[in-house]
Write a protein that holds these residues in place. Sequence first.
Motif, PDB file in Angstrom:
ATOM      1  N   SER A 149       1.341  -2.801 -19.027  1.00  0.00           N
ATOM      2  CA  SER A 149       1.129  -1.839 -18.508  1.00  0.00           C
ATOM      3  C   SER A 149       0.622  -2.508 -16.865  1.00  0.00           C
ATOM      4  O   SER A 149       0.707  -2.497 -15.895  1.00  0.00           O
ATOM      5  N   TYR A 150      -0.086  -3.935 -17.345  1.00  0.00           N
ATOM      6  CA  TYR A 150      -0.537  -4.599 -16.542  1.00  0.00           C
ATOM      7  C   TYR A 150       0.671  -5.064 -15.097  1.00  0.00           C
ATOM      8  O   TYR A 150       0.877  -5.616 -14.155  1.00  0.00           O
ATOM      9  N   LEU A 151       1.650  -5.541 -16.419  1.00  0.00           N
ATOM     10  CA  LEU A 151       3.358  -6.830 -15.722  1.00  0.00           C
ATOM     11  C   LEU A 151       3.646  -5.165 -14.351  1.00  0.00           C
ATOM     12  O   LEU A 151       4.498  -5.903 -13.737  1.00  0.00           O
ATOM     13  N   HIS A 152       3.721  -3.917 -15.231  1.00  0.00           N
ATOM     14  CA  HIS A 152       4.124  -2.733 -14.601  1.00  0.00           C
ATOM     15  C   HIS A 152       3.483  -2.693 -13.344  1.00  0.00           C
ATOM     16  O   HIS A 152       3.954  -2.490 -11.897  1.00  0.00           O
ATOM     17  N   SER A 153       2.003  -2.888 -13.268  1.00  0.00           N
ATOM     18  CA  SER A 153       0.698  -2.817 -12.169  1.00  0.00           C
ATOM     19  C   SER A 153       1.092  -3.973 -11.204  1.00  0.00           C
ATOM     20  O   SER A 153       1.281  -3.420 -10.057  1.00  0.00           O
ATOM     21  N   ILE A 154       1.767  -4.978 -12.013  1.00  0.00           N
ATOM     22  CA  ILE A 154       1.590  -6.219 -10.833  1.00  0.00           C
ATOM     23  C   ILE A 154       3.058  -6.265 -10.013  1.00  0.00           C
ATOM     24  O   ILE A 154       2.813  -6.482  -8.687  1.00  0.00           O
ATOM     25  N   ILE A 155       4.088  -5.114 -10.714  1.00  0.00           N
ATOM     26  CA  ILE A 155       5.016  -5.124  -9.685  1.00  0.00           C
ATOM     27  C   ILE A 155       5.539  -4.315  -9.265  1.00  0.00           C
ATOM     28  O   ILE A 155       6.123  -4.087  -7.726  1.00  0.00           O
ATOM     29  N   LEU A 164      -1.503  -0.020   3.207  1.00  0.00           N
ATOM     30  CA  LEU A 164      -0.041  -0.294   1.881  1.00  0.00           C
ATOM     31  C   LEU A 164      -1.062  -1.276   2.133  1.00  0.00           C
ATOM     32  O   LEU A 164      -1.106  -1.670   0.618  1.00  0.00           O
ATOM     33  N   VAL A 165      -1.505  -2.722   2.635  1.00  0.00           N
ATOM     34  CA  VAL A 165      -1.761  -4.247   2.450  1.00  0.00           C
ATOM     35  C   VAL A 165      -3.707  -3.626   2.002  1.00  0.00           C
ATOM     36  O   VAL A 165      -3.109  -4.651   0.827  1.00  0.00           O
ATOM     37  N   ILE A 168      -4.290  -4.378  -1.586  1.00  0.00           N
ATOM     38  CA  ILE A 168      -5.612  -5.703  -2.299  1.00  0.00           C
ATOM     39  C   ILE A 168      -6.500  -4.737  -3.058  1.00  0.00           C
ATOM     40  O   ILE A 168      -6.626  -5.707  -3.853  1.00  0.00           O
ATOM     41  N   ILE A 169      -6.880  -3.758  -2.156  1.00  0.00           N
ATOM     42  CA  ILE A 169      -7.755  -2.753  -3.316  1.00  0.00           C
ATOM     43  C   ILE A 169      -7.924  -2.636  -4.538  1.00  0.00           C
ATOM     44  O   ILE A 169      -8.549  -2.944  -5.776  1.00  0.00           O
ATOM     45  N   THR A 170      -6.693  -1.779  -4.247  1.00  0.00           N
ATOM     46  CA  THR A 170      -6.118  -2.112  -6.112  1.00  0.00           C
ATOM     47  C   THR A 170      -5.770  -3.230  -6.927  1.00  0.00           C
ATOM     48  O   THR A 170      -6.611  -2.833  -7.899  1.00  0.00           O
ATOM     49  N   TYR A 171      -5.467  -3.791  -6.576  1.00  0.00           N
ATOM     50  CA  TYR A 171      -5.655  -5.513  -7.402  1.00  0.00           C
ATOM     51  C   TYR A 171      -6.533  -6.218  -7.796  1.00  0.00           C
ATOM     52  O   TYR A 171      -6.882  -6.063  -8.710  1.00  0.00           O
ATOM     53  N   SER A 172      -7.382  -6.057  -6.772  1.00  0.00           N
ATOM     54  CA  SER A 172      -9.230  -6.713  -7.318  1.00  0.00           C
ATOM     55  C   SER A 172      -9.514  -5.015  -8.060  1.00  0.00           C
ATOM     56  O   SER A 172     -10.306  -5.642  -8.831  1.00  0.00           O
ATOM     57  N   TYR A 173      -9.703  -4.020  -8.110  1.00  0.00           N
ATOM     58  CA  TYR A 173     -10.092  -2.715  -8.447  1.00  0.00           C
ATOM     59  C   TYR A 173      -9.516  -3.289 -10.165  1.00  0.00           C
ATOM     60  O   TYR A 173     -10.014  -3.517 -11.649  1.00  0.00           O
ATOM     61  N   ILE A 174      -8.129  -3.449  -9.970  1.00  0.00           N
ATOM     62  CA  ILE A 174      -7.587  -3.740 -11.744  1.00  0.00           C
ATOM     63  C   ILE A 174      -7.254  -4.951 -12.647  1.00  0.00           C
ATOM     64  O   ILE A 174      -7.970  -4.828 -13.995  1.00  0.00           O
ATOM     65  N   PHE A 175      -7.755  -5.788 -11.999  1.00  0.00           N
ATOM     66  CA  PHE A 175      -8.001  -7.035 -12.538  1.00  0.00           C
ATOM     67  C   PHE A 175      -9.297  -7.794 -12.100  1.00  0.00           C
ATOM     68  O   PHE A 175      -9.140  -8.847 -12.433  1.00  0.00           O
ATOM     69  N   ARG A 176     -10.147  -7.263 -12.100  1.00  0.00           N
ATOM     70  CA  ARG A 176     -11.589  -7.732 -12.028  1.00  0.00           C
ATOM     71  C   ARG A 176     -11.522  -7.997 -13.876  1.00  0.00           C
ATOM     72  O   ARG A 176     -11.386  -7.797 -14.117  1.00  0.00           O
ATOM     73  N   ILE A 177     -12.528  -9.476 -12.992  1.00  0.00           N
ATOM     74  CA  ILE A 177     -12.967  -9.640 -14.265  1.00  0.00           C
ATOM     75  C   ILE A 177     -14.236  -8.772 -14.342  1.00  0.00           C
ATOM     76  O   ILE A 177     -15.588  -9.219 -14.141  1.00  0.00           O
ATOM     77  N   ASP A 178     -14.648  -9.063 -16.154  1.00  0.00           N
ATOM     78  CA  ASP A 178     -15.638  -8.696 -16.428  1.00  0.00           C
ATOM     79  C   ASP A 178     -16.982  -8.969 -16.729  1.00  0.00           C
ATOM     80  O   ASP A 178     -16.486  -9.648 -17.628  1.00  0.00           O
ATOM     81  N   ASP A 179     -18.056  -9.656 -16.644  1.00  0.00           N
ATOM     82  CA  ASP A 179     -18.744 -10.371 -16.273  1.00  0.00           C
ATOM     83  C   ASP A 179     -19.821 -10.172 -17.984  1.00  0.00           C
ATOM     84  O   ASP A 179     -20.614 -10.874 -18.285  1.00  0.00           O
ATOM     85  N   SER A 180     -20.141  -9.102 -17.519  1.00  0.00           N
ATOM     86  CA  SER A 180     -20.949  -9.018 -19.127  1.00  0.00           C
ATOM     87  C   SER A 180     -20.633  -9.369 -20.508  1.00  0.00           C
ATOM     88  O   SER A 180     -19.923  -9.129 -21.006  1.00  0.00           O
ATOM     89  N   PHE A 181     -21.024  -8.969 -21.145  1.00  0.00           N
ATOM     90  CA  PHE A 181     -21.290  -9.825 -22.175  1.00  0.00           C
ATOM     91  C   PHE A 181     -21.627  -8.770 -23.312  1.00  0.00           C
ATOM     92  O   PHE A 181     -22.322  -8.081 -23.725  1.00  0.00           O
TER      93      PHE A 181
END
Length: 131
Positions: free
Chosen positions: A5-11, A113-114, A118-131
């Motif tokens: 699903s991540y690979l599909h999202s990147i493409i 579109l651009v 960018i917003i979709t990429y940052s939403y999908i691949f954001r790093i969750d800092d909570s432990f």
Amino acid sequence: MFSYSYLHSIISLAFLLAIGFLLSILSCALYQNWWPLFVVFTYALAPLPNFIFGRCGGGDDLMSDSHGAGFLDAGRFITAIFIVTGFGLPMVLAHAGVITMPAMLLSISGGILVYGTIITYSYIFRIDDSF
């Protein structure tokens, strides 16, 4: 490792980004006026303030929750300036008669579109800092 699903999202996001840049370049090439190409520079510059000021803000300090909040807000403010410029510049150029109305619409469509990519990429691949 990335799942399918991540690979599909990147493409998919790369395809949308390419279409956005294509629309921006077509807004210049079809109407023989290269002024809308300045909008492409705002695409490249828009994410930089968040990246730079996010690093300066430092989310590493465990003792204070508000440490660096001013840096983060400044980065978001400057990013907002670039995004508004990306949409406003074609409108101002069309209003002044420098570019045609269809060129403005192509440029704004490419910007949507651009920036959406960018917003979709940052939403999908954001790093969750909570432990």
